[in-house]
Design a protein around this motif. Structure first.
Motif, PDB file in Angstrom:
ATOM      1  N   THR A  63       0.805  -1.259   0.093  1.00  0.00           N
ATOM      2  CA  THR A  63       0.071   0.062  -0.051  1.00  0.00           C
ATOM      3  C   THR A  63       0.793   1.301  -0.107  1.00  0.00           C
ATOM      4  N   SER A  64       0.814   1.879  -1.124  1.00  0.00           N
ATOM      5  CA  SER A  64       1.679   3.239  -1.071  1.00  0.00           C
ATOM      6  C   SER A  64       0.425   4.308  -1.188  1.00  0.00           C
ATOM      7  N   SER A  65       0.738   5.224  -1.983  1.00  0.00           N
ATOM      8  CA  SER A  65      -0.237   6.696  -1.887  1.00  0.00           C
ATOM      9  C   SER A  65      -0.318   7.243  -2.960  1.00  0.00           C
ATOM     10  N   ILE A  66      -1.518   7.925  -3.151  1.00  0.00           N
ATOM     11  CA  ILE A  66      -1.551   8.976  -4.394  1.00  0.00           C
ATOM     12  C   ILE A  66      -0.477   9.940  -4.221  1.00  0.00           C
ATOM     13  N   GLY A  67      -0.059  10.163  -3.003  1.00  0.00           N
ATOM     14  CA  GLY A  67       0.968  11.283  -2.576  1.00  0.00           C
ATOM     15  C   GLY A  67       2.288  10.636  -3.412  1.00  0.00           C
ATOM     16  N   ALA A  68       2.551   9.337  -3.791  1.00  0.00           N
ATOM     17  CA  ALA A  68       3.575   9.318  -4.364  1.00  0.00           C
ATOM     18  C   ALA A  68       3.521   9.198  -5.704  1.00  0.00           C
ATOM     19  N   VAL A  69       2.488   9.849  -6.430  1.00  0.00           N
ATOM     20  CA  VAL A  69       2.135   9.761  -7.566  1.00  0.00           C
ATOM     21  C   VAL A  69       2.011  11.292  -8.213  1.00  0.00           C
ATOM     22  N   TYR A  70       1.083  12.185  -7.667  1.00  0.00           N
ATOM     23  CA  TYR A  70       0.732  13.251  -8.390  1.00  0.00           C
ATOM     24  C   TYR A  70       1.430  14.591  -8.018  1.00  0.00           C
ATOM     25  N   MET A  71       2.149  14.716  -7.004  1.00  0.00           N
ATOM     26  CA  MET A  71       2.831  15.814  -6.425  1.00  0.00           C
ATOM     27  C   MET A  71       4.006  16.214  -7.580  1.00  0.00           C
ATOM     28  N   ASP A  72       3.571  16.924  -8.904  1.00  0.00           N
ATOM     29  CA  ASP A  72       4.749  17.442  -9.612  1.00  0.00           C
ATOM     30  C   ASP A  72       4.308  18.559 -10.369  1.00  0.00           C
ATOM     31  N   PRO A  73       4.826  19.767  -9.956  1.00  0.00           N
ATOM     32  CA  PRO A  73       4.455  21.048 -10.457  1.00  0.00           C
ATOM     33  C   PRO A  73       5.037  21.318 -11.931  1.00  0.00           C
ATOM     34  N   ASN A  74       5.851  20.254 -12.471  1.00  0.00           N
ATOM     35  CA  ASN A  74       6.401  20.384 -13.739  1.00  0.00           C
ATOM     36  C   ASN A  74       5.366  19.674 -14.828  1.00  0.00           C
ATOM     37  N   ARG A  75       4.718  18.757 -14.298  1.00  0.00           N
ATOM     38  CA  ARG A  75       3.860  17.975 -15.134  1.00  0.00           C
ATOM     39  C   ARG A  75       2.571  19.036 -16.003  1.00  0.00           C
ATOM     40  N   SER A  76       2.618  18.859 -17.268  1.00  0.00           N
ATOM     41  CA  SER A  76       1.896  19.770 -17.846  1.00  0.00           C
ATOM     42  C   SER A  76       0.421  19.127 -17.549  1.00  0.00           C
ATOM     43  N   PRO A  77      -0.679  20.538 -17.350  1.00  0.00           N
ATOM     44  CA  PRO A  77      -1.799  20.073 -16.857  1.00  0.00           C
ATOM     45  C   PRO A  77      -2.779  19.237 -18.017  1.00  0.00           C
ATOM     46  N   ASP A  78      -2.282  19.244 -19.146  1.00  0.00           N
ATOM     47  CA  ASP A  78      -2.939  18.226 -20.175  1.00  0.00           C
ATOM     48  C   ASP A  78      -2.511  16.788 -20.058  1.00  0.00           C
ATOM     49  N   VAL A  79      -1.293  16.490 -19.382  1.00  0.00           N
ATOM     50  CA  VAL A  79      -1.142  15.106 -18.989  1.00  0.00           C
ATOM     51  C   VAL A  79      -2.167  14.485 -18.142  1.00  0.00           C
ATOM     52  N   VAL A  80      -2.481  13.358 -18.410  1.00  0.00           N
ATOM     53  CA  VAL A  80      -3.389  12.522 -17.484  1.00  0.00           C
ATOM     54  C   VAL A  80      -2.246  11.701 -16.392  1.00  0.00           C
ATOM     55  N   VAL A  93      11.641 -10.208  -6.041  1.00  0.00           N
ATOM     56  CA  VAL A  93      10.461  -9.953  -5.269  1.00  0.00           C
ATOM     57  C   VAL A  93       9.317  -9.705  -6.419  1.00  0.00           C
ATOM     58  N   ASP A  94       8.314 -10.285  -6.429  1.00  0.00           N
ATOM     59  CA  ASP A  94       7.129  -9.961  -7.477  1.00  0.00           C
ATOM     60  C   ASP A  94       6.420  -8.824  -6.527  1.00  0.00           C
ATOM     61  N   LEU A  95       6.360  -7.725  -6.860  1.00  0.00           N
ATOM     62  CA  LEU A  95       5.829  -6.510  -6.065  1.00  0.00           C
ATOM     63  C   LEU A  95       4.612  -5.791  -6.910  1.00  0.00           C
ATOM     64  N   VAL A  96       3.359  -5.711  -6.337  1.00  0.00           N
ATOM     65  CA  VAL A  96       2.385  -4.869  -6.982  1.00  0.00           C
ATOM     66  C   VAL A  96       2.242  -3.840  -5.937  1.00  0.00           C
ATOM     67  N   VAL A  97       1.838  -2.629  -6.490  1.00  0.00           N
ATOM     68  CA  VAL A  97       1.519  -1.471  -5.506  1.00  0.00           C
ATOM     69  C   VAL A  97       0.359  -1.176  -5.842  1.00  0.00           C
ATOM     70  N   VAL A  98      -0.595  -0.830  -4.695  1.00  0.00           N
ATOM     71  CA  VAL A  98      -1.657  -0.060  -4.891  1.00  0.00           C
ATOM     72  C   VAL A  98      -1.493   1.458  -4.310  1.00  0.00           C
ATOM     73  N   ASN A  99      -2.020   2.312  -5.031  1.00  0.00           N
ATOM     74  CA  ASN A  99      -1.833   3.787  -4.777  1.00  0.00           C
ATOM     75  C   ASN A  99      -3.211   4.242  -4.616  1.00  0.00           C
ATOM     76  N   PRO A 100      -3.798   4.056  -3.199  1.00  0.00           N
ATOM     77  CA  PRO A 100      -5.076   4.599  -2.819  1.00  0.00           C
ATOM     78  C   PRO A 100      -5.088   6.090  -2.949  1.00  0.00           C
TER      79      PRO A 100
END
Length: 178
Positions: free
Chosen positions: A27-44, A83-90
């Motif tokens: 279990t990770s977090s959406i916090g590890a995904v979205y905090m990037d001010p350099n990402r274009s607003p057009d990028v999903v 190790v076979d790792l799968v991550v859930v980013n809630p």
């Protein structure tokens, strides 16, 4: 925040490798995904995105910093140790708590109920019930083809919708209206 996230994840990954477990679902977090001010607003924003560590550090967002470092460390260890790792980013996890203390997701709701904020942000946020998140962990564990990262949320709500829902259930609380 940083030390338990990084050390705890490292310890779990090392123990899993030593025990030769079939798969680790982290279990990770959406916090590890979205905090990037350099990402274009057009990028999903999707599972391929990572939070910018320098931005997290500079804005003192230690939660997102810690989650990002911990998850990246887990991926490094998984690769090194096979190790076979799968991550859930809630996203924002809501529902019954297992622990007696309030977590970051519940603090998000409490700030509106306690009157700690007088207005709400013109923003949207994803929400997932804790039971649905638990089910997501089971599904990725039991699905042999599951791999990589999975953002987990049930619904996107505008903050205005959130305060409207809270106002219906708790009309006596000082919930912001603008």
């Amino acid at each position: 925040m940083m030390e338990p996230a990084v050390t705890g994840t490292r310890n779990v990954m090392t123990a899993a490798a030593e025990a030769k477990v079939r798969r680790v679902v982290l279990t990770s977090s959406i916090g590890a995904v979205y905090m990037d001010p350099n990402r274009s607003p057009d990028v999903v924003v999707d599972e391929s995105c990572w939070s910018d560590l320098e931005f997290c550090k500079n804005t003192k967002n230690l939660y997102c910093y810690g989650k990002t470092v911990a998850e990246q460390g887990a991926w490094d260890l998984a690769k090194k140790k096979g190790v076979d790792l799968v991550v859930v980013n809630p996203m924002m996890v809501i529902g019954p708590l297992l622990q007696p203390t309030v977590n970051a997701s519940i603090m998000h709701i409490l700030k509106y109920l306690k009157g700690a904020v007088k207005t709400y942000a013109n923003a949207v946020q994803g929400y997932v019930h804790v039971r649905d998140m638990a089910l997501a962990h089971i599904v990725v564990f039991e699905t042999p083809s599951a791999s990589g990262r999975y953002i987990c949320y049930e619904r996107m709500l505008h903050r205005g919708e959130v305060v409207e829902i809270l106002s219906k259930f708790f009309p006596e609380y000082p919930i912001p209206t603008k």
